[in-house]
Design a protein around this motif. Sequence first.
Motif, PDB file in Angstrom:
ATOM      1  N   THR A 220      46.275  21.183  74.672  1.00  0.00           N
ATOM      2  CA  THR A 220      46.480  22.158  73.597  1.00  0.00           C
ATOM      3  C   THR A 220      45.830  23.484  73.940  1.00  0.00           C
ATOM      4  OG1 THR A 220      46.605  20.420  71.911  1.00  0.00           O
ATOM      5  CG2 THR A 220      46.094  22.641  71.144  1.00  0.00           C
ATOM      6  N   VAL A 221      44.569  23.431  74.371  1.00  0.00           N
ATOM      7  CA  VAL A 221      43.898  24.691  74.704  1.00  0.00           C
ATOM      8  C   VAL A 221      44.463  25.276  75.990  1.00  0.00           C
ATOM      9  CG1 VAL A 221      41.906  23.922  76.093  1.00  0.00           C
ATOM     10  CG2 VAL A 221      41.646  25.815  74.498  1.00  0.00           C
ATOM     11  N   HIS A 222      44.886  24.426  76.921  1.00  0.00           N
ATOM     12  CA  HIS A 222      45.418  24.918  78.192  1.00  0.00           C
ATOM     13  C   HIS A 222      46.648  25.792  77.975  1.00  0.00           C
ATOM     14  CE1 HIS A 222      46.800  23.851  82.571  1.00  0.00           C
ATOM     15  NE2 HIS A 222      46.563  25.127  82.413  1.00  0.00           N
ATOM     16  N   VAL A 223      47.604  25.344  77.175  1.00  0.00           N
ATOM     17  CA  VAL A 223      48.818  26.138  77.001  1.00  0.00           C
ATOM     18  C   VAL A 223      48.563  27.402  76.186  1.00  0.00           C
ATOM     19  CG1 VAL A 223      50.441  24.257  77.343  1.00  0.00           C
ATOM     20  CG2 VAL A 223      49.585  24.712  75.055  1.00  0.00           C
ATOM     21  N   ASN A 224      47.434  27.462  75.488  1.00  0.00           N
ATOM     22  CA  ASN A 224      47.054  28.689  74.793  1.00  0.00           C
ATOM     23  C   ASN A 224      46.283  29.651  75.692  1.00  0.00           C
ATOM     24  OD1 ASN A 224      47.772  28.833  71.783  1.00  0.00           O
ATOM     25  ND2 ASN A 224      47.124  26.712  72.017  1.00  0.00           N
ATOM     26  N   MET A 225      45.948  29.218  76.907  1.00  0.00           N
ATOM     27  CA  MET A 225      45.280  30.087  77.886  1.00  0.00           C
ATOM     28  C   MET A 225      46.350  30.887  78.624  1.00  0.00           C
ATOM     29  SD  MET A 225      42.508  27.297  79.285  1.00  0.00           S
ATOM     30  CE  MET A 225      41.748  28.324  80.539  1.00  0.00           C
ATOM     31  N   ARG A 505      56.015  27.848  59.347  1.00  0.00           N
ATOM     32  CA  ARG A 505      55.027  28.790  59.892  1.00  0.00           C
ATOM     33  C   ARG A 505      53.817  28.029  60.437  1.00  0.00           C
ATOM     34  NH1 ARG A 505      52.254  32.949  58.295  1.00  0.00           N
ATOM     35  NH2 ARG A 505      52.986  34.513  59.773  1.00  0.00           N
ATOM     36  N   ASN A 506      53.615  26.803  60.020  1.00  0.00           N
ATOM     37  CA  ASN A 506      52.498  25.998  60.527  1.00  0.00           C
ATOM     38  C   ASN A 506      52.673  25.811  62.030  1.00  0.00           C
ATOM     39  OD1 ASN A 506      50.247  24.362  60.694  1.00  0.00           O
ATOM     40  ND2 ASN A 506      51.223  22.570  59.777  1.00  0.00           N
ATOM     41  N   SER A 507      51.714  26.297  62.776  1.00  0.00           N
ATOM     42  CA  SER A 507      51.740  26.168  64.228  1.00  0.00           C
ATOM     43  C   SER A 507      51.399  24.735  64.622  1.00  0.00           C
ATOM     44  CB  SER A 507      50.730  27.138  64.844  1.00  0.00           C
ATOM     45  OG  SER A 507      50.364  26.751  66.141  1.00  0.00           O
ATOM     46  N   LEU A 508      52.216  24.142  65.489  1.00  0.00           N
ATOM     47  CA  LEU A 508      51.952  22.773  65.953  1.00  0.00           C
ATOM     48  C   LEU A 508      51.296  22.767  67.326  1.00  0.00           C
ATOM     49  CD1 LEU A 508      55.072  20.770  64.710  1.00  0.00           C
ATOM     50  CD2 LEU A 508      52.987  21.461  63.494  1.00  0.00           C
ATOM     51  N   CYS A 509      50.794  23.925  67.740  1.00  0.00           N
ATOM     52  CA  CYS A 509      49.985  24.003  68.966  1.00  0.00           C
ATOM     53  C   CYS A 509      48.944  25.083  68.749  1.00  0.00           C
ATOM     54  CB  CYS A 509      50.858  24.302  70.184  1.00  0.00           C
ATOM     55  SG  CYS A 509      49.900  24.388  71.725  1.00  0.00           S
ATOM     56  N   HIS A 510      47.804  24.692  68.186  1.00  0.00           N
ATOM     57  CA  HIS A 510      46.791  25.657  67.778  1.00  0.00           C
ATOM     58  C   HIS A 510      45.473  25.318  68.462  1.00  0.00           C
ATOM     59  CE1 HIS A 510      47.398  28.943  65.006  1.00  0.00           C
ATOM     60  NE2 HIS A 510      46.144  28.859  64.611  1.00  0.00           N
ATOM     61  N   GLY A 511      44.964  26.272  69.238  1.00  0.00           N
ATOM     62  CA  GLY A 511      43.783  26.008  70.050  1.00  0.00           C
ATOM     63  C   GLY A 511      42.563  25.589  69.266  1.00  0.00           C
ATOM     64  N   TRP A 512      42.427  26.056  68.027  1.00  0.00           N
ATOM     65  CA  TRP A 512      41.219  25.727  67.273  1.00  0.00           C
ATOM     66  C   TRP A 512      41.134  24.234  66.928  1.00  0.00           C
ATOM     67  CZ3 TRP A 512      41.822  29.027  62.141  1.00  0.00           C
ATOM     68  CH2 TRP A 512      42.750  28.440  61.288  1.00  0.00           C
ATOM     69  N   ALA A 513      42.212  23.508  67.143  1.00  0.00           N
ATOM     70  CA  ALA A 513      42.201  22.065  66.855  1.00  0.00           C
ATOM     71  C   ALA A 513      41.745  21.234  68.042  1.00  0.00           C
ATOM     72  CB  ALA A 513      43.602  21.623  66.425  1.00  0.00           C
ATOM     73  N   SER A 514      41.279  21.877  69.112  1.00  0.00           N
ATOM     74  CA  SER A 514      40.946  21.151  70.340  1.00  0.00           C
ATOM     75  C   SER A 514      39.484  20.717  70.420  1.00  0.00           C
ATOM     76  CB  SER A 514      41.269  22.023  71.558  1.00  0.00           C
ATOM     77  OG  SER A 514      40.478  23.211  71.549  1.00  0.00           O
ATOM     78  N   GLY A 515      38.712  20.946  69.362  1.00  0.00           N
ATOM     79  CA  GLY A 515      37.282  20.638  69.405  1.00  0.00           C
ATOM     80  C   GLY A 515      36.960  19.175  69.617  1.00  0.00           C
ATOM     81  N   CYS A 516      37.885  18.270  69.267  1.00  0.00           N
ATOM     82  CA  CYS A 516      37.636  16.837  69.461  1.00  0.00           C
ATOM     83  C   CYS A 516      37.410  16.514  70.928  1.00  0.00           C
ATOM     84  CB  CYS A 516      38.805  16.027  68.915  1.00  0.00           C
ATOM     85  SG  CYS A 516      40.411  16.514  69.602  1.00  0.00           S
ATOM     86  N   THR A 517      38.092  17.227  71.823  1.00  0.00           N
ATOM     87  CA  THR A 517      37.929  17.005  73.260  1.00  0.00           C
ATOM     88  C   THR A 517      36.513  17.362  73.690  1.00  0.00           C
ATOM     89  OG1 THR A 517      40.270  17.329  73.727  1.00  0.00           O
ATOM     90  CG2 THR A 517      38.732  17.772  75.526  1.00  0.00           C
ATOM     91  N   ALA A 518      36.039  18.532  73.264  1.00  0.00           N
ATOM     92  CA  ALA A 518      34.672  18.939  73.600  1.00  0.00           C
ATOM     93  C   ALA A 518      33.667  17.930  73.062  1.00  0.00           C
ATOM     94  CB  ALA A 518      34.398  20.329  73.037  1.00  0.00           C
ATOM     95  N   TRP A 519      33.885  17.463  71.832  1.00  0.00           N
ATOM     96  CA  TRP A 519      32.925  16.544  71.206  1.00  0.00           C
ATOM     97  C   TRP A 519      32.828  15.234  71.981  1.00  0.00           C
ATOM     98  CZ3 TRP A 519      32.161  11.787  69.155  1.00  0.00           C
ATOM     99  CH2 TRP A 519      31.034  11.606  68.349  1.00  0.00           C
ATOM    100  N   LEU A 520      33.948  14.706  72.414  1.00  0.00           N
ATOM    101  CA  LEU A 520      33.923  13.440  73.151  1.00  0.00           C
ATOM    102  C   LEU A 520      33.136  13.578  74.453  1.00  0.00           C
ATOM    103  CD1 LEU A 520      37.593  12.266  72.550  1.00  0.00           C
ATOM    104  CD2 LEU A 520      35.526  11.090  71.741  1.00  0.00           C
ATOM    105  N   SER A 521      33.283  14.695  75.127  1.00  0.00           N
ATOM    106  CA  SER A 521      32.530  14.902  76.367  1.00  0.00           C
ATOM    107  C   SER A 521      31.052  15.141  76.082  1.00  0.00           C
ATOM    108  CB  SER A 521      33.114  16.078  77.154  1.00  0.00           C
ATOM    109  OG  SER A 521      34.399  15.762  77.653  1.00  0.00           O
TER     110      SER A 521
END
Length: 586
Positions: A220-225, A505-521
């Motif tokens: 998710t965050v990658h495609v927003n980069m 209008r709801n974005s189905l690819c939103h970078g702010w939803a990627s925090g779960c990945t950081a938390w797991l690491s």
Amino acid sequence: MKKIIIAAFIAACFVQLSSAQAKLPPAAQKVADRAQIDPRTRAYISPQRIVWKYDGDGSLVQRPEYLLQKGNGQADLNSTGLCVMKSTANEFPSILLDYGTELQGGIQLVTGVSSAGGPVTVRIRFGESVSEAMAELGGPKNATNDHAIRDFTIKVPWIGSIEVGNSGFRFVRIDLVEPNKELFLKDARAIFTYRDIPYIGSFKSNDERLNKIWETGAYTVHVNMQDFLLEGIKRDRLIWQGDLYPEIRCIMTVFGENEVVPKSLDHGRETTPLPAWMSGYSAYSLWWLINQRDWYKQNGDLEYLRKQREYILGLLDVVFSKIDKDGTEKLDGARFLDWPTSDKPDVIHSGLQALMALTMDASVDICNALGETDMAKKCADKAKLLRSKTPDAHNSKQAAALLSLAGMQDAKTMGDILAENGAEGFSTFYGYLMLQGLAKAGDYQEALDCIRQYWGGMLDLGATTFWEDFDLKWMENAGRIDELVPEGKVDVHATYGDYCYKGFRNSLCHGWASGCTAWLSEHVLGVEVLEPGCKTVRITPHLGDLIWVEGSYPTPYGPIEIRHEKKENGKIVSKINAPRGVKVIK
């Protein structure tokens, strides 16, 4: 360096292009000072399946399966192997294609020989869901062309090719809109634009659901980069400094250092002359300071931090002026935490009071790194003054998370608010902070359960990237986003959402939803950076109900390789391989 494939479909669907930037040809050297090299790679992807078609009596769309074959993008005079779409005076063929996962980019149409000759007019509709690609513009369904044109009519050349589009999508619908026309279609390939960078961080455990969640957050965050770090590839396609916070945490976990982060942080500074607030939101200037501290702590780039010195010191003076003598925050501008709390002024005040204290903590670290000891002391004093206030959480998970992390309320008490009814009341933006609050309360198992329930819920509905907004209540009697919604089921994308993200209008690819990945690491692999540049890290695993976990974490010296395994007696045995230059504390 080992490269982890973004998603399984990529290896099967396209040949990865080189990201090497060639020198400009001699004829272009004289304009080199005006040239800008795109940091992104372009890849062409053929569709994986035909979701739906309208072919009247069966003759309007012929051989659509040819579009699923790997194309080469070149028009030719060979009339075999082509999909043919034919319209009549009253009937117009359509086809809906699925490219397998959410992508950033557009579409390439390659045409062949038709008897009539000349261009043909087609309508293109991009969709993050099947229903969005099938929707009309405006009206109760609320499909829009906001920020990116997603529904448009173009002329396709005869025996040629055309490339159009710049948005986030997974599905594309193609309609032949002129009567009594033929379209001989050789290719209908998605154009995927992305940064060709290695996945240095990794995460794998005995729970495949968590593994998939980690990978989806990373993707998710990658495609927003893109050229900059966007909040969403459909909308708003802007750089919101608060939204960047969980995105940057994810990037540090997966990719380590990447120029898209400082470039996007600089954009916030360059477009916001003091004393203005970034994006008009006072909280977003606070997040900018926290992001600067976190980026420095991960990468240790003091030279970059020094370039921010003048702006940082000026911004801190502005922030100081918004703290009353008694320690109450008095932030002006737009007062905002996240959208679900935007109509709750008491919650916003509690959250901003805590966020101000966290910002002062970050600013102490920044000023000490810059040698600004007097300013560091002022920040420490302001942090203490702000913490003399202990606002109520008002039973808000957003406020509870911030108050807990700022040490302004008891972590266990706030953890009880965060854990109530599991992931109910989570938001995609503040979900990372809520997980952090659960971790501070020691509720690691509860956090794992919330990740499985909340982010896993989006996967259960067909998501390949995480969304701008999601609520567990949406899952009741819901249809999947990758299917035509069956009668009697709820169309999630068309029906739900609020504020600025109603319906499609709801974005189905939103970078702010990627925090779960950081938390797991950070908490399951257990990596905590203690010294700038990852010179010292602490590794403390919290496996909860997991049996084992392994993975890697990026540092400027190379990745740390980690494996934790729980023995029958409950003891965790760890194997850690850190690069030279990184000190590990267990």
